[in-house]
Design an enzyme around this catalytic site. Structure first.
Site, PDB file in Angstrom:
ATOM      1  CG  ASP A 543      -2.520   8.437 -29.232  1.00 26.06           C
ATOM      2  OD1 ASP A 543      -2.733   8.918 -28.112  1.00 26.06           O
ATOM      3  OD2 ASP A 543      -2.709   7.244 -29.506  1.00 26.06           O
ATOM      4  CD  GLU A 546      -0.567  11.618 -23.221  1.00 20.57           C
ATOM      5  OE1 GLU A 546       0.369  11.015 -23.778  1.00 20.57           O
ATOM      6  OE2 GLU A 546      -1.725  11.609 -23.650  1.00 20.57           O
ATOM      7  CG  ASP A 619      -5.552   4.009 -24.102  1.00 19.59           C
ATOM      8  OD1 ASP A 619      -6.012   4.607 -25.098  1.00 19.59           O
ATOM      9  OD2 ASP A 619      -4.361   3.719 -23.978  1.00 19.59           O
TER      10      ASP A 619
END
Ligand SMILES: *[C@@H]1O[C@H](CO)[C@@H](O)[C@H](O)[C@H]1NC(C)=O
Ligand SMILES: *[C@@H]1O[C@H](CO)[C@@H](O)[C@H](O)[C@H]1NC(C)=O
Ligand SMILES: *[C@@H]1O[C@H](CO)[C@@H](O)[C@H](O)[C@H]1NC(C)=O
Length: 957
Positions: A543, A546, A619
């Site tokens: 996760d 980015e 999300d």
């Protein structure tokens, strides 16, 4: 994950992204400089100032590797900056893909443009051998290649068209918006002191260190300001070219301006699709021009975005700069391989026009000729590689939550699924399993014996996933931190020191996966020796890659951070997450002596990430609006290779009510990646917690997924071998249907004929489905039939809460397994059901692909791949491709049979059904073919006594 606001705010139900945390085009200086070009260029006296010189064989090219046959290099210059030299290189690649690259060459500047995006994204970019012919006449160079394709290159002004059958289909620099900012010294004319020393290091004002004094700019090099056309059209001189401040963040921009702009027109097109990831319709609406749907361009800049807007061109977690341009006449594609921040304007004017603006890097444009969506998928896969073949369990149901906090909770989840008779394959652990968010280190208070826990889960054929994020807690007691310091493999700040930022563990550092020194080390982090508290049944979730940096600009890393090779983060940002994903999946695949198929979920991605595993849409919110937009997001990702995609079932934020939860599970059962997930502050919502009848509806959705797993596996196999998407939008199946091209709220599963449409409206009692012309469709649940029509149409399907539109298109056969067990692994020796949905001509075909589901043995022939065909009243099974029928896997399932064949739409009652001359039992329901709501005739053949590994024929007479 990820919550950046305190839970209190969430409780107050602040359901909106903080838009002001993310930039608009006007807040980033290169976009502010280059976007207005498109309006200025509308002036009649505007012409591109760029022109080409004569081509030469590209062997001496400055761009990239030495060329083979089909590669040419052209000098490129601009009348605005006559002293700046560019090179344009054209390669014709295998698969008739034209590649056009531009770089600045011969600059006195010590800087270079980043030219390694292709190295990470592409697997294969070999120029074709002697496959193209070139002629140059009157300043037009024509390169003929492939099937009736020509690249028509106008030298002055620069303009390149891909022409097929006399029509221009892709035009680069049609509107003259190509512009590449050259490297320059900060102050011009150059007062800048280059301190002359003899052979020693020299420090310029910008602090770059160069050998000797080559950087010295001679007075005669100062002419660039004598441009022949109005330079302000191309560059608005703003004070932010060499340094930029946004809120409290300063970007030092040592290289100065190096943005580039380009336009691509598709004169024939009615739609453009792609450019994931955005929460926008599949057919991308206009971003510019009067009354445009959006006013900001589509932005590609991987970010951790809190509660993203359900309909917006804002950047999200992944970026694939691939576009399909489409009309009923054909489909072509472009891949603009750039990893820096990129903005794309779309306008439906004279076909479709697009304008791309990127902050840094070379221009590297790939023109994919199509001419249809299927060939585009194959061309894209030829460049970037096919998708990873997932382990079988990964295609089943995943149960996640932030967080299962204890070992006991994990076991309880297993028991409750069992009690509720609900199948489950994977149980996930979010960040709280790790001691102080130091991934790999279990919180032993909460998880005293992780191995015992994983083993207990694995007894039912189930797996676990634990999160391993890229931020590393900065504490000497953490071996991962210590190692990465010792190896000197961390991402650096502009000043050369290790970068630290704030993330879940507090003060953190980030490994630079561009540095090959990190690779072997990272692989070792997952070996059983290094990470003892795991087993082969534990997989990984990457996760926050980015990367998410809580105290960084736009919640990510400063652009002037430095990676291996001296490249700035600015240059490589969108690729960064893919490299982490790659290294993790590699590490997982080599833990055991026999290589195993890894499973690693990533949030960030780029062109090529499909080689490494699954992604999800981040999300989302538990709202009907978010639910409604997701099918389009899945489809847009899917056509860009990322078809192992799903969203958090139930919505990451919020507490869905019963109705929404049911609809979300039904939708979830038809997402390629099926995972339920929820924020730490939400109420528990595992499907077994619901009351009846809701609980049964949720169970039905789960069981339907497991029943159809064989059809999904076929689709995953086609993705891994042909580059086809797992789920197909209407336009990709029916490119000739103009009216359905924009349909993005329903999709087909592989080549199964299954057509799914989620119900995403509260209280909906029916839903419309758009059906293609030509074949009948059958309702999966009721055998209601929609007879073949000459024209496409909408049909209305009733959708009481336990039903939703799931149709089968005639002409297809798909496999299923109707004995649902506690996990997919426990079903691997179960018999199959074949559903034969007859087409208008009483024909159908399909496939059944099977392998061990966990190793790479399938790549060396250990599989079973049957072609199924129904024709002239006979259902036949024969090898789909040639393979060794006696391979080890085939032998291991030699007893697995077909327990049922269901034939839908047979037009006359059979007298007998025989296999190898022996009669077998059947049931016949003649249906009601001519009723107002026709029902298909259903022939059910029970236990025909055939094995999946054998050749056979069932004769219906
Ligand atoms: C990038 O450019 C440099 C300098 O021109 C060249 O040496 C190198 O081969 C290029 N790399 C790639 C991958 O094209
Ligand atoms: C993936 O990792 C391998 C080494 O394991 C490396 O050769 C390759 O370039 C990497 N690709 C990407 C996109 O990270
Ligand atoms: C199907 O319904 C959609 C949405 O209501 C509508 O836009 C479209 O025109 C309809 N198509 C046909 C062929 O009736």
């Amino acid at each position: 994950m990820k919550l950046l606001l305190p839970a209190l705010l969430l409780a107050l139900s602040v359901h909106a992204v903080k838009r002001e945390d993310f930039k608009e085009c006007g807040q980033t200086s290169f976009c502010r400089r280059l976007r207005p070009l498109s309006t200025k260029s509308e002036s009649t006296d505007f012409a591109s100032p760029y022109s080409l010189g004569a081509p030469s064989r590209a062997s001496a090219s400055q761009i990239g590797v030495p060329a083979k046959d089909a590669a040419w290099s052209f000098p490129l210059s601009s009348t605005m900056y006559p002293d700046v030299a560019f090179e344009l290189r054209v390669d014709i690649l295998e698969g008739d893909i034209a590649r056009v690259r531009v770089d600045e060459v011969g600059s006195v500047s010590p800087w270079r443009r980043y030219n390694e995006t292709a190295k990470w994204a592409l697997l294969n970019a070999e120029p074709a051998h002697g496959a193209a012919e070139i002629t140059t006449k009157n300043s037009v160079t024509s390169i003929r290649y492939g099937q009736d394709l020509t690249l028509r290159i106008n030298h002055a002004p620069l303009r390149i068209a891909m022409v097929r059958g006399g029509n221009e289909e892709i035009v680069f620099n049609d509107r003259g918006l190509f512009h590449m900012e050259h490297f320059r010294a900060k102050e011009m004319p150059v007062e800048e002191e280059v301190v002359e020393t003899e052979g020693e290091e020299v420090k310029t004002e910008e602090g770059q260190v160069v050998e000797g004094a080559e950087i010295k700019t001679e007075p005669e090099d100062q002419q660039p300001f004598e441009a022949t056309i109005d330079r302000s059209w191309f560059e608005t001189e703003d004070g932010d070219m060499f340094e930029e401040q946004w809120k409290r963040w300063r970007d030092s921009k040592p290289k100065g301006p190096e943005a580039f702009s380009l336009d691509i027109s598709f004169p024939f097109a009615k739609h453009v699709f792609g450019l994931p990831e955005h929460a926008s319709p599949l057919s991308l609406p206009d971003t510019i021009g009067e009354g445009s749907y959006y006013t900001e361009p589509y932005r590609l800049w991987n970010v951790d975005i809190f509660e993203y807007v359900a309909d917006s061109p804002m950047a999200l977690y992944g970026a694939v700069p691939l576009l399909h341009a489409h009309s009923a006449r054909g489909t072509v594609g472009v891949l603009n391989l750039v990893a820096s921040e990129t903005w794309v304007d779309v306008a439906h004017t004279k076909g479709v026009q697009t304008h791309w603006i990127s902050e840094s890097g070379i221009m590297d444009l790939l023109l994919l000729p199509g001419p249809n969506p299927t060939s585009l998928f194959e061309q894209y896969a030829a460049l970037t590689g096919p998708a990873q073949m997932p382990p079988q369990f990964a295609t089943a149901y995943h149960q996640c939550r932030w967080n299962y906090n204890t070992q006991g909770e994990v076991i309880e989840v297993q028991d409750r699924f069992e009690e509720a008779d609900m199948p489950l394959d994977v149980t996930w652990l979010d960040i709280e399993y790790a001691d102080e968010h130091r991934y790999f280190d279990w919180n032993k208070k909460m998880f005293p014996d992780p191995i015992a826990m994983i083993n207990q889960v694995a007894k039912l054929g189930r797996k676990m996933v634990a999160i391993v994020d890229p931020h590393i807690k900065r504490t000497d007691s953490f071996r991962v931190y210590k190692d990465s310091l010792d190896l000197d493999i961390l991402i650096k700040k502009a000043d050369g020191n290790n970068f630290d930022g704030w993330c879940w563990p507090g003060s953190s550092v980030w490994v630079d996966f561009f540095n090959p020194k990190s690779w072997e080390w990272w692989t070792r982090m997952f070996s059983f020796d290094t990470w003892a508290d795991q087993t082969k049944n534990l997989f990984v979730w990457n996760d926050m890659n980015e990367p998410s940096v809580f105290d960084g600009p736009e919640i990510t890393m400063p652009k002037d951070n430095i990676h291996d090779g001296g490249w700035e983060h600015r240059d490589v940002h969108n690729i960064n997450g893919m490299l982490f994903h790659n290294q993790t999946q590699h590490a997982i695949s080599v833990r055991e002596p026999t290589k195993k198929r890894p499973f690693v979920l990533s949030r960030a991605y780029f062109a090529g990430s499909h080689r490494f595993g699954a992604i999800w849409t981040g999300d989302n919110l538990g709202t009907w609006e978010h639910m409604a937009g997701e099918a389009a997001m899945f489809l847009s990702n899917s056509i860009a290779g990322m078809s192992f995609v799903g969203s958090d079932i139930g919505g990451f934020f919020g507490n869905p009510g019963d109705e929404m939860l049911v609809r979300w599970y039904q939708k979830g059962a038809f997402m390629p990646f099926m995972r339920a997930h929820a924020h730490i502050d939400t109420k528990r919502r595992e499907p077994y917690l619901s009351e009846e009848p809701i609980r049964s509806y949720l169970r039905d959705a789960l069981r339907l997924r497991y029943t159809l797993l064989p059809a999904w596996y076929n689709a995953f196999h086609d993705a891994a071998t042909k580059g086809h998407p797992v789920i197909w939008p209407h336009y990709a199946k029916y490119p000739g249907d103009e009216t359905g091209a924009a349909v993005d709220n329903q999709y087909y599963i592989g080549d199964s004929g299954l057509l799914f449409r989620p119900v995403v409206v509260e209280g909906a009692t029916s839903a419309d489905v758009y059906l293609a012309a030509g074949e009948p469709y059958y309702d999966y649940f009721s055998s209601r039939m929609f007879p073949a029509r000459m024209k496409p149409r909408n049909v209305t399907i009733d959708t009481p809460l336990d039903k939703f539109p799931l149709l089968i298109e005639g002409g297809h056969i798909f496999p299923s397994r109707e004995r649902v067990r506690r996990s997919s692994a426990l079903m691997s020796n179960d018999p199959f059901t074949l559903t034969v949905a007859l087409g208008r001509n009483q024909n159908a075909e399909g496939q059944l692909y099977l392998d061990d589901g966990e190793t790479f043995a399938w790549e060396s022939g250990a599989f079973v791949h049957r072609g199924l065909e129904f024709k002239d009243g006979k259902l036949r099974s024969a090898p789909k491709v040639s393979y060794d029928a006696g391979n080890a896997y085939a032998q291991s399932i030699s007893n697995v049979g077909v327990e049922r064949v269901r034939v839908l739409g047979l037009n006359k009652e059979p007298k007998s059904v025989t296999v190898a001359g022996e009669e077998v039992q059947f049931e016949w329901d003649k249906g009601a073919p001519s009723a107002k709501e026709p029902r298909a005739a259903v022939l059910t053949i029970k236990n025909p006594g055939v094995k999946v590994v054998d050749d056979w024929e069932i004769v219906i007479a």
